[in-house]
Design a protein around this motif. Structure first.
Motif, PDB file in Angstrom:
ATOM      1  N   PHE A   6      -1.908   7.633   6.993  1.00 35.87           N
ATOM      2  CA  PHE A   6      -1.843   9.026   7.471  1.00 35.87           C
ATOM      3  C   PHE A   6      -1.405   8.973   8.929  1.00 35.87           C
ATOM      4  O   PHE A   6      -1.980   8.230   9.731  1.00 35.87           O
ATOM      5  CB  PHE A   6      -3.215   9.692   7.360  1.00 35.87           C
ATOM      6  N   GLN A   8      -0.175  11.429  12.358  1.00 36.61           N
ATOM      7  CA  GLN A   8       0.042  12.720  13.006  1.00 36.61           C
ATOM      8  C   GLN A   8       0.897  12.494  14.252  1.00 36.61           C
ATOM      9  O   GLN A   8       0.602  11.614  15.065  1.00 36.61           O
ATOM     10  CB  GLN A   8      -1.280  13.366  13.400  1.00 36.61           C
ATOM     11  N   THR A  35       0.385   9.243   3.054  1.00 40.00           N
ATOM     12  CA  THR A  35      -0.461  10.235   2.396  1.00 40.00           C
ATOM     13  C   THR A  35      -0.702  11.394   3.348  1.00 40.00           C
ATOM     14  O   THR A  35      -0.747  11.212   4.572  1.00 40.00           O
ATOM     15  CB  THR A  35      -1.813   9.636   1.968  1.00 40.00           C
ATOM     16  N   ASP A  36      -0.860  12.596   2.793  1.00 41.52           N
ATOM     17  CA  ASP A  36      -1.245  13.766   3.579  1.00 41.52           C
ATOM     18  C   ASP A  36      -2.755  13.992   3.548  1.00 41.52           C
ATOM     19  O   ASP A  36      -3.265  14.898   4.215  1.00 41.52           O
ATOM     20  CB  ASP A  36      -0.549  15.029   3.037  1.00 41.52           C
ATOM     21  N   ASP A  37      -3.457  13.177   2.789  1.00 40.95           N
ATOM     22  CA  ASP A  37      -4.906  13.323   2.618  1.00 40.95           C
ATOM     23  C   ASP A  37      -5.609  12.279   3.482  1.00 40.95           C
ATOM     24  O   ASP A  37      -5.677  11.101   3.133  1.00 40.95           O
ATOM     25  CB  ASP A  37      -5.279  13.148   1.151  1.00 40.95           C
TER      26      ASP A  37
END
Length: 432
Positions: A6, A8, A35-37
């Motif tokens: 992940f 950001q 993954t976005d989770d």
């Protein structure tokens, strides 16, 4: 099962490209998949920005939230510009962070992941000839770094202290990236550097003589590339050769980012920008003459230390004369390691806010006039983004954001659109 990553990304397009390099390295060498989770991630990264104070404050609240959301055993890494300038202070303020990797050390991400409490923040580590793996966030538009670092000494800016000295990336690497982009279907490339039009001044190894204008010409000769954009050029290096190539080359998109910062020559001198109000206006107005359809964007800092009301009015005068299509405007924010943070004459928040409001209000009026003038025009739009309510958006050749009704079959296509409902931030239209 593959490990999950992940990530950001905060800040500018250069950070976006750095994140793409990080993802490519971790996919190729460590077997990670995106993954976005966050709760499923084995590795959580935040790629940081330090140009203004707010993103730095956001960093510690974000990694605190990451620590609470992560699964047992997941690692947290802090990368980018804030990592460069805070270094091991990040460990002290957030001891659950596993590694810290500066903006000039992206190629070391594998080592960082595999080394307990790894830290590397060398701002002059040379990655200019490192061939990163392939990963792109978009198949329609590809970012390409053409230089790293910055040699300017702007007194308000922390970037030279987080990204180091400027080095140009070898021509062959840039051309290879552009050719791969075209082969994979990207019709637009976006060149990145702190001062792109200073390209070619310094390489880390022997290299043929070349400048930014020559680079643009070479890139425009690649089959499949239909659009070339870039950011940010420096007004100081906008010579006549550069403006002529920009105006006459049919593949170069007619949008130019010209960071003004201030419209007053005395303030520009104190900022160490290297040009005057008169030089900036000469370049901008010549550009308008050479290329009548050009859109010009800029950056402006209001309330720089010691800025008087009269000096601020010079900035307003430049806005009136140039009529920028887009302005990124901010109140001056003292940054660590910069000379301006120690200047006398720091301006109160009330005055700074009033000046910013005045500037933005006037520019909104100008934007409304510019937008209204687009009604009925036919623009060629390269569609690259799906939007809600069965809509698709893209950019015109001169960088207006345009939206039409449509679906994913329009993505990656350049199509003519008649503007029917112009708004300040988006032009709505219909396909021809």
């Amino acid at each position: 099962m593959s490990k999950k990553l992940f990530i950001q990304t905060l800040g500018c397009a250069m950070n976006v490209r750095d994140s793409e390099h990080i993802i490519a390295e971790l996919k190729d060498k460590e077997g990670f998949e995106l993954t976005d989770d966050i709760s499923q991630a084995d590795l959580i990264l935040i790629n940081t920005c330090s140009v203004r104070e707010k993103p730095v404050h956001k960093l510690f609240s974000e990694i605190g939230a990451f620590e609470k959301a992560k699964k047992a055993g997941a690692k947290i890494g802090v990368c980018g510009c804030t990592a460069s300038h805070l270094g091991d202070e990040i460990f002290k303020r957030a001891p659950y962070v596993d590694f810290v990797l500066g903006a000039r050390n992206v190629s070391k991400i594998s080592k960082a992941v595999n080394t307990p409490k790894f830290i590397q923040t060398d701002i002059n580590y040379d990655e200019s000839d490192y061939a990163f793996g392939e990963f792109r966030g978009s198949i329609y538009k590809n970012y390409i770094n053409i230089s790293i670092g910055c040699d300017k000494k702007c007194t308000y800016c922390i970037v030279p202290h987080t990204r180091g000295d400027e080095i140009s990336i070898p021509l062959k690497l840039i051309l290879n990236e552009a050719q791969k982009a075209a082969q994979k279907g990207a019709k637009e490339i976006f060149l990145l550097g702190q001062n792109v039009n200073n390209y070619g001044k310094r390489f880390s190894s022997p290299h043929e003589k070349i400048d930014f204008s020559d680079l643009l010409v070479k890139l425009s000769q690649i089959d499949g590339i239909e659009r070339i954009r870039f950011t940010s050029p420096h007004p100081l290096h906008m010579d006549d050769k550069f403006l002529e190539v920009f105006a006459t080359n049919p593949k170069i998109c007619k949008s130019m980012h010209m960071p003004l910062q201030s419209g007053n020559t005395k303030v520009l001198r104190e900022m160490k920008r290297g040009y005057s109000k008169e030089w900036f206006l000469d370049r901008a107005l010549k550009l308008r003459k050479l290329c009548p359809d050009v859109s010009i964007s800029t950056d402006i800092i209001v309330a720089f230390p010691g800025e008087s009301e009269e000096e601020f009015n010079d900035t307003m005068d430049v806005i009136e004369q140039v009529r920028f299509e887009q302005i990124f405007s901010f109140k001056y924010s003292p940054r660590p390691l910069t000379k301006a943070a120690l200047f006398d004459g720091q301006i109160s928040e009330d005055i700074a806010s009033a000046r910013l409001t005045r500037l933005q209000s006037r520019h909104n009026e100008i934007l409304d006039e510019i937008s209204a003038a687009q009604k009925g025009k036919i623009l060629e739009v390269y569609f690259e983004e799906l939007r809600a309510d069965n809509a698709v958006a893209g950019r015109s050749f001169n960088n207006f954001l345009v939206q039409v009704k449509g679906s994913e079959e329009l993505l990656g296509k350049s199509l003519k659109v008649r503007i029917t409902e112009p708004k300040r931030m988006v032009l709505y239209g219909e396909l021809l």
